[in-house]
Scaffold this active site. Structure first.
Site, PDB file in Angstrom:
ATOM      1  N   PHE A 218     -10.253  -7.750   0.302  1.00  0.00           N
ATOM      2  CA  PHE A 218     -11.641  -7.681  -0.171  1.00  0.00           C
ATOM      3  C   PHE A 218     -11.687  -7.177  -1.622  1.00  0.00           C
ATOM      4  CE2 PHE A 218     -15.345  -4.485   0.027  1.00  0.00           C
ATOM      5  CZ  PHE A 218     -16.235  -5.343  -0.609  1.00  0.00           C
TER       6      PHE A 218
ATOM      7  N   GLY B  37      -5.427  -9.180   4.519  1.00  0.00           N
ATOM      8  CA  GLY B  37      -5.977 -10.012   3.447  1.00  0.00           C
ATOM      9  C   GLY B  37      -6.101 -11.454   3.916  1.00  0.00           C
TER      10      GLY B  37
ATOM     11  N   ASP C 152       5.686  -8.624   1.509  1.00  0.00           N
ATOM     12  CA  ASP C 152       5.372  -7.294   2.035  1.00  0.00           C
ATOM     13  C   ASP C 152       5.913  -6.273   1.038  1.00  0.00           C
ATOM     14  OD1 ASP C 152       5.333  -4.883   3.339  1.00  0.00           O
ATOM     15  OD2 ASP C 152       6.092  -5.660   5.241  1.00  0.00           O
ATOM     16  N   VAL C 153       5.035  -5.503   0.415  1.00  0.00           N
ATOM     17  CA  VAL C 153       5.469  -4.600  -0.666  1.00  0.00           C
ATOM     18  C   VAL C 153       6.220  -3.369  -0.157  1.00  0.00           C
ATOM     19  CG1 VAL C 153       3.785  -5.290  -2.416  1.00  0.00           C
ATOM     20  CG2 VAL C 153       3.191  -3.475  -0.790  1.00  0.00           C
TER      21      VAL C 153
ATOM     22  N   LYS D 180       7.968   1.749 -13.264  1.00  0.00           N
ATOM     23  CA  LYS D 180       8.964   2.480 -14.071  1.00  0.00           C
ATOM     24  C   LYS D 180       9.903   1.490 -14.763  1.00  0.00           C
ATOM     25  CE  LYS D 180      12.760   5.718 -13.142  1.00  0.00           C
ATOM     26  NZ  LYS D 180      13.799   5.048 -12.359  1.00  0.00           N
TER      27      LYS D 180
ATOM     28  N   TYR E 238      -4.069   6.805   7.804  1.00  0.00           N
ATOM     29  CA  TYR E 238      -4.608   6.296   6.535  1.00  0.00           C
ATOM     30  C   TYR E 238      -4.746   7.444   5.530  1.00  0.00           C
ATOM     31  CZ  TYR E 238      -7.853   3.798   3.397  1.00  0.00           C
ATOM     32  OH  TYR E 238      -8.461   3.194   2.316  1.00  0.00           O
TER      33      TYR E 238
ATOM     34  N   TYR F 278       5.822  10.516 -10.118  1.00  0.00           N
ATOM     35  CA  TYR F 278       6.352   9.523 -11.071  1.00  0.00           C
ATOM     36  C   TYR F 278       5.779   9.758 -12.465  1.00  0.00           C
ATOM     37  CZ  TYR F 278       9.392   6.502  -8.381  1.00  0.00           C
ATOM     38  OH  TYR F 278      10.468   6.006  -7.683  1.00  0.00           O
TER      39      TYR F 278
ATOM     40  N   ARG G 176     -16.245  -2.242  10.091  1.00  0.00           N
ATOM     41  CA  ARG G 176     -17.024  -1.247   9.351  1.00  0.00           C
ATOM     42  C   ARG G 176     -18.504  -1.396   9.671  1.00  0.00           C
ATOM     43  NH1 ARG G 176     -13.396  -2.691   4.519  1.00  0.00           N
ATOM     44  NH2 ARG G 176     -12.436  -0.724   3.930  1.00  0.00           N
TER      45      ARG G 176
HETATM   46  N1  UDP Z   1     -20.232   3.073  12.443  1.00  0.00           N
HETATM   47  C1  UDP Z   1     -21.227   2.790  13.360  1.00  0.00           C
HETATM   48  N2  UDP Z   1     -21.213   1.585  14.009  1.00  0.00           N
HETATM   49  C2  UDP Z   1     -20.273   0.620  13.770  1.00  0.00           C
HETATM   50  C3  UDP Z   1     -19.272   0.904  12.806  1.00  0.00           C
HETATM   51  C4  UDP Z   1     -19.277   2.132  12.165  1.00  0.00           C
HETATM   52  O1  UDP Z   1     -22.109   3.617  13.603  1.00  0.00           O
HETATM   53  O2  UDP Z   1     -20.325  -0.447  14.402  1.00  0.00           O
HETATM   54  C5  UDP Z   1     -20.263   4.368  11.756  1.00  0.00           C
HETATM   55  C6  UDP Z   1     -18.930   5.095  11.736  1.00  0.00           C
HETATM   56  O3  UDP Z   1     -18.755   5.891  12.891  1.00  0.00           O
HETATM   57  C7  UDP Z   1     -19.074   5.937  10.476  1.00  0.00           C
HETATM   58  C8  UDP Z   1     -19.944   5.073   9.567  1.00  0.00           C
HETATM   59  O4  UDP Z   1     -20.600   4.132  10.414  1.00  0.00           O
HETATM   60  O5  UDP Z   1     -19.770   7.131  10.739  1.00  0.00           O
HETATM   61  C9  UDP Z   1     -19.157   4.310   8.506  1.00  0.00           C
HETATM   62  O6  UDP Z   1     -18.101   3.698   9.167  1.00  0.00           O
HETATM   63  P1  UDP Z   1     -17.151   2.628   8.482  1.00  0.00           P
HETATM   64  O7  UDP Z   1     -16.269   2.087   9.566  1.00  0.00           O
HETATM   65  O8  UDP Z   1     -17.970   1.657   7.725  1.00  0.00           O
HETATM   66  O9  UDP Z   1     -16.257   3.403   7.416  1.00  0.00           O
HETATM   67  P2  UDP Z   1     -15.836   4.923   7.167  1.00  0.00           P
HETATM   68  O10 UDP Z   1     -16.791   5.386   6.160  1.00  0.00           O
HETATM   69  O11 UDP Z   1     -15.941   5.730   8.447  1.00  0.00           O
HETATM   70  O12 UDP Z   1     -14.451   4.816   6.678  1.00  0.00           O
END
Ligand code: UDP
Length: 312
Positions: A13, A38, A58-59, A107, A147, A161, A188
Site C-alpha cells: 500500500f 503486497g 525476499d529481503v 553501507k 510487529y 549503522y 484494519r
Molecule cells: N477495529 C475495529 N473493528 C475492525 C477492525 C479494527 O473496531 O473491524 C479497531 C481496532 O481494535 C483498533 C482500531 O479499530 O482499536 C484501529 O485498528 P486497525 O486494525 O485499523 O489498526 P491499529 O491502529 O490497531 O494498528
C-alpha cells in the site's frame, strides 16, 4: 545526475505510493517485494515506465543490486494487525534480518537509508499525544509484540549503522494511514468498515469503540516521508494526521458517508489494542515544514470511490 532509489515492500500500500512519488520526482526506482502482503496490481501501471524496475525478492535473504544506489527506503513488512498475526515469524524476520540486509546494502552503496517505523513503537501509550522522545509501553510477549518489537529493533539497528558505520539514516514513525490501494481484506478498521457498509453487513467495532485513532490520507503521508528523506534529520520523526476520533464515531462517519443501513455490532477488543493514539507532529512541522492537508471527509470520499471499484 538522476537519483536511483530502492524501495523494499514497493508493491505494498505505502510502498507503491512511494514508488509513484519518487518516479514523479524523476528518480529511477527499483522496487523489491516478495508479494507476501503486497500486490502486483499496485504497481502494474508502472511496468511500462523505463525508470521503474520490479524484483521479486525476499529481503530477509541477501540483496544484490548492481551499480549505483542513492536511496534505500525499507518499507517491507506486514503492517496490519491481522497480517502480522497471520505471519508473525515473517514479520519479525523482515524487521530484523531484512533491516540488517537493507542497511548492509546502504553501507555498501554509500546510500541514504530510510526506515518505515511506526506509532506501534509507542505501544499502548501512557503519554498523549505521542512525542518522538516517548519510549513507549510495549508488551514484548503479546500478539502485537512481533510487529512492535521488530520495528523497535529496526530503529535500534538503524541508529547502530548510523553511529558505527556512518550510514546516513532517517527514521519515520508512521501513524494510521488510509487511501486507495489498501486491501479490502487487510482487517484494519477503515477497509473493514467501508466494505461492511457497502455490502450492508454489520459494522464490527471492537471493544466499546471508545479507543481512538488519528487517520492520515496517504498523499499527505508520502509527502512527509519525501520531505524527511531529503532533510538532514537523523532522529525519528512522527508523520500522521493529529485529527483524533473514537473508533465508534469513525464507524458512524463511514455509515453516514456511504448512506448504508448497516448497524454497529460490538466484538471483543483484541489483546493490547492501544486505547489512544495521536501523533504530536511539532517536529515534522518545525524541521520539515510539513503538515497534513487532506481532511477526513475529503480523504474518505476518495478512498470510498476506490473501494467501490474494487468491490465490483
Ligand atoms: N477495529 C475495529 N473493528 C475492525 C477492525 C479494527 O473496531 O473491524 C479497531 C481496532 O481494535 C483498533 C482500531 O479499530 O482499536 C484501529 O485498528 P486497525 O486494525 O485499523 O489498526 P491499529 O491502529 O490497531 O494498528
Amino acid at each position: 545526475m538522476q537519483k536511483i532509489a530502492v524501495v523494499t515492500g514497493g508493491a505494498g500500500f505505502l510502498g507503491s505510493h512511494l514508488c509513484d512519488k519518487l518516479l514523479s520526482e524523476n528518480m529511477k526506482v527499483i522496487c523489491i517485494d516478495n508479494l507476501l502482503t503486497g500486490r502486483v496490481e499496485n504497481i502494474e501501471h508502472l511496468f511500462g515506465n523505463e525508470n521503474f524496475q520490479f524484483i521479486k525478492l525476499d529481503v530477509t535473504n541477501y540483496i544484490h543490486i548492481p551499480g549505483r544506489v542513492d536511496y534505500i527506503l525499507h518499507f517491507a513488512s506486514p503492517a496490519s494487525p491481522i497480517d502480522y498475526l497471520k505471519f508473525p515469524i515473517q514479520t519479525l524476520k523482515v524487521g530484523s534480518l531484512g533491516t540488517h540486509k537493507a542497511l548492509g546494502l546502504a553501507k555498501d552503496k554509500n546510500a541514504r537509508f530510510l526506515i518505515a517505523s511506526t506509532s506501534e513503537v509507542y505501544g499502548d501509550p501512557l503519554i498523549h499525544p505521542q512525542q518522538e522522545d516517548y519510549w513507549g509501553n510495549v508488551n514484548p510477549v503479546g500478539p502485537r509484540g512481533v510487529y512492535d518489537e521488530a520495528k523497535r529493533f529496526s530503529e535500534a539497528m538503524t541508529m547502530a549503522y548510523n553511529r558505527y558505520h556512518s550510514v546516513d539514516t532517517r527514521i519515520v514513525r508512521i501513524f494510521n494511514t488510509y487511501g486507495p490501494r489498501m486491501r479490502l481484506d487487510d482487517g484494519r478498521a477503515l477497509p473493514a468498515f467501508i466494505s461492511q457498509a457497502l455490502k450492508g453487513e454489520d459494522i464490527t467495532v471492537f471493544g466499546d469503540g471508545s479507543q481512538t485513532r488519528s487517520f492520515c490520507f496517504v498523499s499527505d503521508l508520502i509527502d512527509g516521508i519525501y520531505k524527511l528523506l531529503l532533510s538532514t534529520e537523523v532522529n525519528p520523526v512522527n508523520i500522521g494526521n493529529p485529527n483524533e476520533i473514537t473508533i465508534e464515531d469513525f464507524a458512524k462517519e463511514v455509515i453516514k458517508l456511504t448512506g448504508s443501513k448497516s448497524k454497529i455490532i460490538y466484538q471483543d477488543l483484541p489483546a493490547d489494542d492501544p486505547k489512544v493514539r495521536q501523533p504530536d507532529i511539532t517536529r515534522a512541522k518545525n524541521i520539515l515544514g510539513w503538515q497534513p492537508k487532506i481532511g477526513r471527509q475529503e480523504g474518505l470520499r476518495i478512498t470510498l470511490e476506490y473501494f467501490k471499484k474494487e468491490l465490483k
